[in-house]
Design an enzyme around this catalytic site. Structure first.
Site, PDB file in Angstrom:
ATOM      1  N   ASP A  25       0.846  -1.203   0.000  1.00  0.00           N
ATOM      2  CA  ASP A  25       0.000   0.000   0.000  1.00  0.00           C
ATOM      3  C   ASP A  25       0.874   1.242   0.000  1.00  0.00           C
ATOM      4  OD1 ASP A  25      -2.578   1.519   0.472  1.00  0.00           O
ATOM      5  OD2 ASP A  25      -1.394   2.142   2.214  1.00  0.00           O
TER       6      ASP A  25
ATOM      7  N   TYR B 195       2.885   9.967   0.656  1.00  0.00           N
ATOM      8  CA  TYR B 195       4.013   9.359   1.365  1.00  0.00           C
ATOM      9  C   TYR B 195       5.347   9.779   0.734  1.00  0.00           C
ATOM     10  CZ  TYR B 195       0.273   6.310   3.138  1.00  0.00           C
ATOM     11  OH  TYR B 195      -0.876   5.819   3.689  1.00  0.00           O
TER      12      TYR B 195
ATOM     13  N   GLY C 229       2.511   2.883  17.473  1.00  0.00           N
ATOM     14  CA  GLY C 229       3.699   2.581  18.264  1.00  0.00           C
ATOM     15  C   GLY C 229       3.517   1.760  19.513  1.00  0.00           C
ATOM     16  N   ILE C 230       2.582   2.134  20.360  1.00  0.00           N
ATOM     17  CA  ILE C 230       2.552   1.576  21.707  1.00  0.00           C
ATOM     18  C   ILE C 230       2.299   0.076  21.740  1.00  0.00           C
ATOM     19  CG2 ILE C 230       0.100   2.035  22.133  1.00  0.00           C
ATOM     20  CD1 ILE C 230       1.037   2.871  25.031  1.00  0.00           C
ATOM     21  N   LEU C 231       1.580  -0.458  20.754  1.00  0.00           N
ATOM     22  CA  LEU C 231       1.321  -1.898  20.754  1.00  0.00           C
ATOM     23  C   LEU C 231       2.513  -2.700  20.213  1.00  0.00           C
ATOM     24  CD1 LEU C 231      -2.440  -1.997  19.696  1.00  0.00           C
ATOM     25  CD2 LEU C 231      -1.461  -2.455  21.958  1.00  0.00           C
ATOM     26  N   ALA C 232       3.507  -1.989  19.729  1.00  0.00           N
ATOM     27  CA  ALA C 232       4.762  -2.645  19.348  1.00  0.00           C
ATOM     28  C   ALA C 232       5.821  -2.474  20.436  1.00  0.00           C
ATOM     29  CB  ALA C 232       5.281  -2.085  18.030  1.00  0.00           C
TER      30      ALA C 232
ATOM     31  N   ASN D 218      -1.298   1.070  16.558  1.00  0.00           N
ATOM     32  CA  ASN D 218      -1.756   2.394  17.012  1.00  0.00           C
ATOM     33  C   ASN D 218      -0.596   3.385  17.080  1.00  0.00           C
ATOM     34  OD1 ASN D 218      -4.354   0.898  18.801  1.00  0.00           O
ATOM     35  ND2 ASN D 218      -4.716   2.603  17.406  1.00  0.00           N
TER      36      ASN D 218
ATOM     37  N   LYS E 156      -3.699   5.930  -3.654  1.00  0.00           N
ATOM     38  CA  LYS E 156      -4.797   6.767  -3.168  1.00  0.00           C
ATOM     39  C   LYS E 156      -4.960   8.018  -4.024  1.00  0.00           C
ATOM     40  CE  LYS E 156      -3.859   5.023   1.459  1.00  0.00           C
ATOM     41  NZ  LYS E 156      -2.529   4.428   1.220  1.00  0.00           N
TER      42      LYS E 156
ATOM     43  N   GLY F 188      -2.082   0.693  10.575  1.00  0.00           N
ATOM     44  CA  GLY F 188      -1.763   1.139  11.928  1.00  0.00           C
ATOM     45  C   GLY F 188      -2.134   0.150  13.015  1.00  0.00           C
TER      46      GLY F 188
END
Length: 342
Positions: free
Chosen positions: A52, A57, A238-241, A236, A83, A233
């Site tokens: 994607d 980007y 970052g925090i979940l990694a 989220n 997109k 994502g």
């Protein structure tokens, strides 16, 4: 071997884990061309077939790099989405591009254009940067309140009467195989379901271990209409990694103490079951029958390989049940593989 899931309406087969192309556009930090191309090659070599990207980007840089890397292999062996909604215009001589979070961007400005003609120009430019003659999926990018605030209703109307009609025509002509929205809010996707005929949605960060509000009405509506979801994502931002470390990011900002506390509670359960939090974050969205693929980004071959390892982790059903029992996961969230329920 990575599993693939066919989109119900278009029959496009996507690997269950895809490749989010924002880091290839130098998101947050610069990336050299060799490393960028190696990331894509590593993904391809390990069964990832879905990539994607977007003009935003790196102001075309992500598309250019993906085109260089992917066109070394058979076009039919990979799927790509880009997109519409932003057009790139060359800077004046001596002018510096302002690409926001994207570093060392090429000298182009990005400006919003959700018109019919703008969508055609955007797709034509993307095809040139990518070096191919059709796109598998095109998303109308960022027509949510997250991006446009109080102007969202006007932007939505422009996109519905402009870019939406253009993409319907492109799908009819075979220039694209499928289309939908690529946004950060499920509510606008639900509205679009009522107003158009999309094939799929790219929903960033809104169906994760930390957020399941989309279960109330949007995901059931997609199931009913046979419309697939791709989850961007999944960590989220970052925090979940990273886990609940100092300076952890959640939804592009520093995580609040409330979010940090919730993630710490999840990490404690992860430790009890010897499950990686990041592995759980990648696997969780795929347990919903409407979700076809999850697309984390990567800026090194090591990160690509790590994502591939995480997606294949064995996570027991009891782990998910415990999260629900502790009030850390919505009671109605599916936690068994859709194939196991068939």
């Amino acid at each position: 071997m990575l599993a693939t899931n066919k989109l119900k309406r278009s029959q496009i087969a996507l690997s269950e884990i895809g490749f989010g192309g924002a880091p290839l556009g130098n998101l947050y930090q610069g990336l050299d061309n060799v490393t960028a191309l190696q990331c894509v090659s590593t993904a391809l070599a390990n069964g990832i077939n879905y990539f994607d990207t977007a003009p935003l980007y790196g102001h075309g840089l992500s598309e250019r790099r993906l085109g260089l890397a992917l066109n070394e292999s058979n076009r039919e062996s990979w799927c790509i989405s880009s997109k519409v909604g932003r057009l790139l215009k060359a800077c004046d001589r001596g002018e510096t591009a302002d690409a926001g979070l994207y570093q060392q961007a090429p000298p182009f400005h990005a400006h919003y254009d959700y018109s019919y003609d703008g969508a055609w120009r955007s797709v034509e430019q993307s095809l040139q940067r990518l070096g191919c003659n059709y796109l598998d999926i095109v998303y109308i990018h960022d027509i949510d309140c997250w991006t446009h605030g109080s102007a969202q209703a006007k932007v939505y109307s422009e996109a519905l009467n402009g870019a939406n009609k253009a993409l319907l025509k492109m799908r009819e002509q075979g220039l694209i195989k499928a289309f939908g929205l690529g946004v950060n809010e499920w509510q606008v996707c639900e509205q679009f379901l009522a107003d158009s005929d999309p094939d799929c949605f790219l929903l960033a960060g809104r169906y994760t271990l930390l957020e399941q509000e989309a279960l109330k009405s949007f995901l059931p509506a997609c199931e009913q209409r046979a419309i697939d979801i791709i989850i961007g994502g999944p960590y989220n931002t970052g925090i979940l990694a990273t886990g609940a470390i100092a300076g952890a990011y959640y939804n592009y900002s520093l995580a609040t103490e409330e979010i940090l506390a919730k993630v710490r509670a999840m990490e404690a359960i992860c430790n009890d079951f010897s499950v990686s939090l990041a592995a759980a974050a990648l696997r969780f969205p795929l347990l919903h029958p409407a979700v076809a693929s999850v697309i984390p980004g990567a800026r090194s071959t090591k990160e690509v390989e790590n994502n591939l390892t995480l997606i294949q982790a064995d996570i027991p059903l009891e782990f998910w049940d415990t999260l629900k029992d502790k009030g850390l996961l919505h009671r109605d969230a599916p936690t068994q593989c859709p194939e196991a329920l068939a």
